[in-house]
Motif scaffolding. Structure first.
Motif, short mmCIF file in Angstrom:
data_model
loop_
_atom_site.label_atom_id
_atom_site.label_comp_id
_atom_site.label_asym_id
_atom_site.label_seq_id
_atom_site.Cartn_x
_atom_site.Cartn_y
_atom_site.Cartn_z
N LEU A 105 0.83 -1.21 0.00
CA LEU A 105 0.00 0.00 0.00
C LEU A 105 0.86 1.26 0.00
N ALA A 112 -1.19 -6.97 -1.31
CA ALA A 112 -1.81 -6.41 -0.09
C ALA A 112 -2.90 -7.34 0.42
N ARG A 113 -3.61 -7.97 -0.51
CA ARG A 113 -4.68 -8.89 -0.13
C ARG A 113 -4.10 -10.14 0.55
N GLU A 150 -4.27 -6.99 4.18
CA GLU A 150 -4.39 -5.54 4.38
C GLU A 150 -5.57 -4.93 3.64
N VAL A 151 -6.06 -5.65 2.64
CA VAL A 151 -7.26 -5.19 1.93
C VAL A 151 -8.20 -6.38 1.76
N LEU A 188 -7.81 3.55 -0.51
CA LEU A 188 -8.03 2.64 0.62
C LEU A 188 -9.50 2.21 0.68
N ALA A 199 -9.62 -1.38 2.49
CA ALA A 199 -8.45 -1.52 3.37
C ALA A 199 -8.89 -1.80 4.79
N ARG A 203 -1.68 4.52 7.57
CA ARG A 203 -2.89 4.22 6.82
C ARG A 203 -4.18 4.76 7.46
N ARG A 240 -7.67 6.29 7.43
CA ARG A 240 -8.67 6.20 6.35
C ARG A 240 -9.05 7.57 5.82
#
Lengths: 214, 214
Positions: free
Chosen positions: A80, A145-146, A150-151, A191, A196, A211, A213
């Motif tokens: 990210l 990221a997945r 993280e997402v 995000l 996210a 991070r 939001r």
């Protein structure tokens, strides 16, 4: 051959600058050659048409941007953070363009998409390849990221399309309002689009703490 | 006067169709008059320049779209359902344009923003007004949804800008790939951008049941 190659480079550079600022349709070959400082005759030695020149400009700028996106998105940083860096670089590029041109000219590929993609199939095809490659690079980062949890987004490629669409849409507004401030929302929006996972305050790791939001 | 007004209308209609398909820069006054079936002399009776014509086209199309957006977004339906209806209408309009033109021409205002907004200040100003009004209408709906606890986004206007940017970005890709399928993601993306509150399965109310996130 040295001087010959040089003339081709001069034409390409002049054409790219003119297309960035004024688009493709209104440009004439004579004007491009005058800006490049080369005789008009040499134009048709290198390019069989104005469209062939536009394709060469797209190819050259596409290759340059591809190197830049790969440098950022295939970096060792957390996934990210790489996306955030991409937005920061985009904003810095627009600001630099604004400083030199006086006004934000936007994204060459987005500009040509709206100006030409329904009028010339070769240019449409080339622009599709460029945006396909952008989506592919972003999708790779989203998939990473997945995998790290993280997402939450289900389909990385579909999500990447939406992130690139958001980027093009905000660059459009940056151009319209001549303000890079329009890009400030990109990170939070990215995000949100990726679903996210909120990070607890003070949670460990360099990237995680950044991070927020909104 | 009846015939005079008619000539102005014919010029406006022809110009709008030509600008939609081919943009502004490449068009000549003679070509517009030929398409409209009016003598070239009458053009300058109604419009002092090609730019004045473009502003009139933007005004007319802007007023038409404003009526349409108000009809949908100020309806009695639940706020998020109105946004969904706006996306459905946008997709239907693009599909209809694709059917008649053979290819998706996109959003007239987005097209002119990327083609012209850095080149003519009067057109930039007019396009800013149109997008400001779009954002204002969407922000009103977002504020309503927020008051009902359906979305969590902090700033309705900022969120509306992002929704409109997402819409313009996806319309850009619909044009590039000549496919309205690119708009399928709009609804889920809008919910994500607004921080829509997930609705429990089977929760009451006509609108709530339709709010699947992805």
């Amino acid at each position: 051959m040295g001087r010959t190659s040089n003339a081709r480079e001069k034409i390409l550079t002049a054409a790219q600058e003119l297309i960035e600022v004024r688009g493709y349709t209104g440009l004439g070959v004579a004007e491009i050659c005058a800006a490049a400082g080369v005789p008009k005759g040499s134009f048709y030695y290198f390019f069989e048409s104005k469209e062939a020149l536009a394709l060469a400009v797209i190819d050259e700028q596409g290759a340059r941007q591809d190197r830049e996106w790969r440098r950022i998105l295939q970096d060792a940083a957390a996934p990210l953070d790489r996306l955030r860096e991409l937005f920061a670089k985009t904003e810095a590029d627009l600001r630099e363009g604004q400083r030199t041109c006086g006004t934000i000219t936007g994204c060459l590929f987005g500009n040509l998409t709206l100006e030409l993609s329904n009028q010339t199939e070769p240019i449409r095809a080339r622009l599709q390849q460029i945006f396909d490659a952008q989506v592919e690079l972003v999708a790779g980062v989203v998939a990473e990221a997945r995998a790290r949890g993280e997402v939450t987004v289900a389909d990385p490629r579909e999500a990447a399309r939406s992130v690139v669409a958001q980027l093009e849409g905000q660059v459009l507004f940056a151009k319209l309002y001549n303000s890079t401030g329009r890009l400030d929302a990109l990170w939070a929006n990215c995000l949100a689009l990726l679903g996210a996972v909120p990070v607890a305050a003070g949670a460990g790791g360099g990237s995680a703490g950044t991070r927020a939001r909104r």
